[in-house]
Design an enzyme around this catalytic site. Structure first.
Site, PDB file in Angstrom:
ATOM      1  N   GLY A   1       0.731  -1.332  -0.173  1.00 20.15           N
ATOM      2  CA  GLY A   1      -0.158  -0.056   0.060  1.00 20.15           C
ATOM      3  C   GLY A   1       0.787   1.355   0.353  1.00 20.15           C
TER       4      GLY A   1
ATOM      5  N   CYS B   1       5.186  -6.464   1.777  1.00 18.40           N
ATOM      6  CA  CYS B   1       5.712  -4.853   1.937  1.00 18.40           C
ATOM      7  C   CYS B   1       4.887  -3.960   2.927  1.00 18.40           C
ATOM      8  CB  CYS B   1       5.323  -4.069   0.317  1.00 18.40           C
ATOM      9  SG  CYS B   1       6.121  -2.665   0.151  1.00 18.40           S
ATOM     10  N   TYR B   2       3.929  -3.022   2.690  1.00 20.92           N
ATOM     11  CA  TYR B   2       3.034  -2.471   3.680  1.00 20.92           C
ATOM     12  C   TYR B   2       2.507  -3.293   4.530  1.00 20.92           C
ATOM     13  CZ  TYR B   2      -0.061   0.581   6.040  1.00 20.92           C
ATOM     14  OH  TYR B   2      -0.832   1.340   7.071  1.00 20.92           O
TER      15      TYR B   2
ATOM     16  N   HIS C   1       7.957  -7.753  -3.393  1.00 22.03           N
ATOM     17  CA  HIS C   1       6.566  -8.329  -3.876  1.00 22.03           C
ATOM     18  C   HIS C   1       6.814  -9.653  -4.566  1.00 22.03           C
ATOM     19  CE1 HIS C   1       4.163  -4.594  -3.128  1.00 22.03           C
ATOM     20  NE2 HIS C   1       5.477  -4.065  -3.207  1.00 22.03           N
TER      21      HIS C   1
ATOM     22  N   GLU D   1       4.345 -11.518  -5.791  1.00 25.44           N
ATOM     23  CA  GLU D   1       3.363 -11.684  -6.778  1.00 25.44           C
ATOM     24  C   GLU D   1       3.728 -11.228  -8.105  1.00 25.44           C
ATOM     25  OE1 GLU D   1       2.301  -7.674  -4.786  1.00 25.44           O
ATOM     26  OE2 GLU D   1       3.675  -9.531  -4.355  1.00 25.44           O
TER      27      GLU D   1
ATOM     28  N   ASP E   1     -15.309 -12.765 -22.952  1.00 21.06           N
ATOM     29  CA  ASP E   1     -15.978 -12.714 -21.688  1.00 21.06           C
ATOM     30  C   ASP E   1     -17.599 -12.901 -21.983  1.00 21.06           C
ATOM     31  OD1 ASP E   1     -13.340 -12.097 -20.789  1.00 21.06           O
ATOM     32  OD2 ASP E   1     -13.841  -9.908 -21.038  1.00 21.06           O
TER      33      ASP E   1
ATOM     34  N   LYS F   1      -8.738 -12.907 -16.858  1.00 21.43           N
ATOM     35  CA  LYS F   1      -8.879 -13.347 -18.217  1.00 21.43           C
ATOM     36  C   LYS F   1      -8.526 -15.065 -18.460  1.00 21.43           C
ATOM     37  CE  LYS F   1      -9.646 -10.909 -21.330  1.00 21.43           C
ATOM     38  NZ  LYS F   1     -11.091 -10.533 -22.058  1.00 21.43           N
TER      39      LYS F   1
END
Length: 511
Positions: free
Chosen positions: A53, A80-81, A164, A166, A222, A364
């Site tokens: 964040g 992180c945050y 991070h 991710e 979609d 997606k």
């Protein structure tokens, strides 16, 4: 009962955390950090992940970890945050760093035999650092600017990482997320296309009962997968409506009609509404206003059609998670709004339908896997993504019939050449490609004559999740051929440029 709750502290990466946990076939949901206890615990999570964040934990009104999270006794991974918030909550110390850390960094392992063993190069993005760990924690790794780049309390199953894991910039970072979710939290990796379909069908039946349902289809993956899911759940209760807005790609109407009538076997109503849409967009250049005009016009047309078939109560839309995130929908996201997607923030408040959105929290790639599992054709599942507002978001400036036709012709050339060169379709290097028409004129020369015409931009990207993307390294010879054809064959364009900007800082679409 077999899930992970991700608490969003305002990070633009929070959605990617969810994407990576889903990659590990573990179900997760993303909640604002201050969501009510009953809402977060309603999914009966087996652990919590705290996102990054933009704030500092020592700022006034900074986001914090709610008390019930710490009292739950469940494992926690702070990123992180999230790591700093965990430190602050447990009595450790967080201070401004003498040197901020943004971008790539190397970490040195202080303890071996952990899920960090295969992680050395990481992506940092922080201006604060842990200066004192809470009681019970040990340091797992350090970096040049972070003495505690990773830490853990093995007893309570609390882990904190300053980097991070991710993002793709941290090689093997997904291994840490998978280890946390499966090994530490004990979540079973059973989030598969088959389970998604089963759960979606169950929810759709519960939501709509015996009511008639409209499906808004555009021919994109979609809306097609959303319609297929609803059709599997309720069969002939579904009526698909395809609106020809006049903002479609070349030959799109015929392709959509064929795919739905022959492939899906669903009833399809086609509405010719090009004059309505282009008339409503006359003189409009602001992208947010264009999206909202298109969104409202869609709904009004569906309302008109509904009167002819007994007023269906529900409307199916192919809203997916990136749409929700970038529109900053209040139910799941704390990050800043990037743009209003016509089917999220662009819908009129007084519309007569209740929405059915079976893909609302799918990425997606998950949508495509579900489409394949439902038996949809490869050509439909792997179609080039196309925004609901159509060419209006790729025709910068005013969308006149002439400019839209110009853009459509240039886009058709681009897709034809990319397809012939093997850069489109399943497994291709390019995830999405399209042409953008710019409201910029430049001087050119054709046949010894001066021209003063518009410029077009080629946009081609590679991505796994459409939350981040890199520009595609197309061969120069291919770009030259596309440029030559567009300038020679499309009246009104005398210059072609190539967009080499990643996401972030840009978005994939230009508007």
């Amino acid at each position: 009962m077999n899930s992970i709750a991700i608490l969003d502290f305002g990070s633009q990466y929070a959605q990617i955390i969810a994407r990576r946990v889903r990659e590990a076939q573990v179900y997760c949901e993303l909640f604002p950090w201050d969501s009510p206890q009953e809402k977060i615990l309603s999914i009966q999570p087996k652990g919590f992940i705290l996102s990054g964040g933009p704030k500092s934990v020592y700022e006034e009104n900074a986001p914090f970890i709610q008390k019930f999270i710490l009292e739950s006794g469940l494992p926690i991974l702070g990123i992180c945050y999230g790591m700093q918030a965990l430190t602050h909550a447990l009595g450790g110390k967080v201070d401004p760093s003498a040197q901020r850390e943004y971008g790539f960094a190397e970490i040195t392992h202080l303890v071996r035999g952990t899920a960090l063993d295969n992680i050395t190069k990481v992506w940092m993005s922080h201006g604060d650092k842990i200066s004192q760990m809470p009681d019970g924690f040990i340091a797992l790794a350090k970096s040049g600017n972070s003495p505690f780049a990773a830490m853990a309390d093995m007893q309570r199953k609390y882990i904190g990482v300053q980097f991070h894991p991710e993002v793709h910039h941290t090689p093997n970072g997904i291994e840490l997320l998978q280890h946390f979710a499966v090994e530490i939290c004990g979540a079973k990796p059973d989030w598969t296309p088959a389970s998604i379909i089963d759960e979606s069908v169950k929810r759709i039946k519960e939501q709509v009962g015996n009511a008639r349902v409209f499906a808004a289809v555009s021919g994109g993956v979609d809306s097609s997968v959303a319609a297929a899911l609803v059709h599997k759940a309720i069969g002939d209760q579904l009526v698909c409506v395809f609106v020809d807005t006049g903002l479609l790609r070349a030959n799109e109407g015929e392709q959509v009609a064929s795919a739905f009538r022959e492939g899906l076997g669903a009833e399809l109503i086609t509405v010719a509404a090009a004059d309505d849409f282009l008339g409503a967009l006359k003189g409009i250049t602001d992208p947010e206003q264009k999206r909202k005009i298109v969104g409202e016009k869609f709904i009004r047309i569906f309302e008109q059609q509904a009167k002819h078939i007994g007023q269906p109560e529900y409307l199916v839309q192919g809203t997916i998670y990136p749409d929700v995130v970038e529109s900053s929908a209040p139910d799941r996201n704390k990050a800043e709004k990037i743009k209003t997607h016509h089917n999220v923030g662009g819908l009129p408040e007084d519309m007569e339908f209740k929405l059915v959105e079976p893909l609302r929290y799918l990425f997606k790639d998950e949508v495509r896997l579900v489409g394949e599992a439902l038996g949809l054709s490869e050509s439909l599942v792997w179609r080039q993504p196309f925004p609901g507002p159509g060419l209006t978001v790729r025709c910068l400036g005013e969308c006149t019939p002439e400019r839209v036709s110009r853009l459509r012709a240039a886009d058709a050339i681009l897709l034809e050449e990319l397809s012939k060169a093997g850069f489109l379709g399943k497994g291709a290097q390019t995830s999405q490609a399209f042409m953008v028409l710019l409201p910029v004129r430049s001087v050119g020369v054709m046949g010894d004559m001066r021209t003063y015409q518009e410029a077009a931009a080629i946009r081609a990207v590679t991505t796994d999740d459409f939350m981040t993307a890199d520009w595609a390294r197309l061969p120069h010879e291919l770009l030259a051929k596309i440029s030559s054809r567009v300038v020679n064959e499309v009246e009104g364009i005398n210059r072609v440029v190539y967009d080499i900007t990643s996401k972030p800082p840009a978005t994939i679409e230009w508007e």
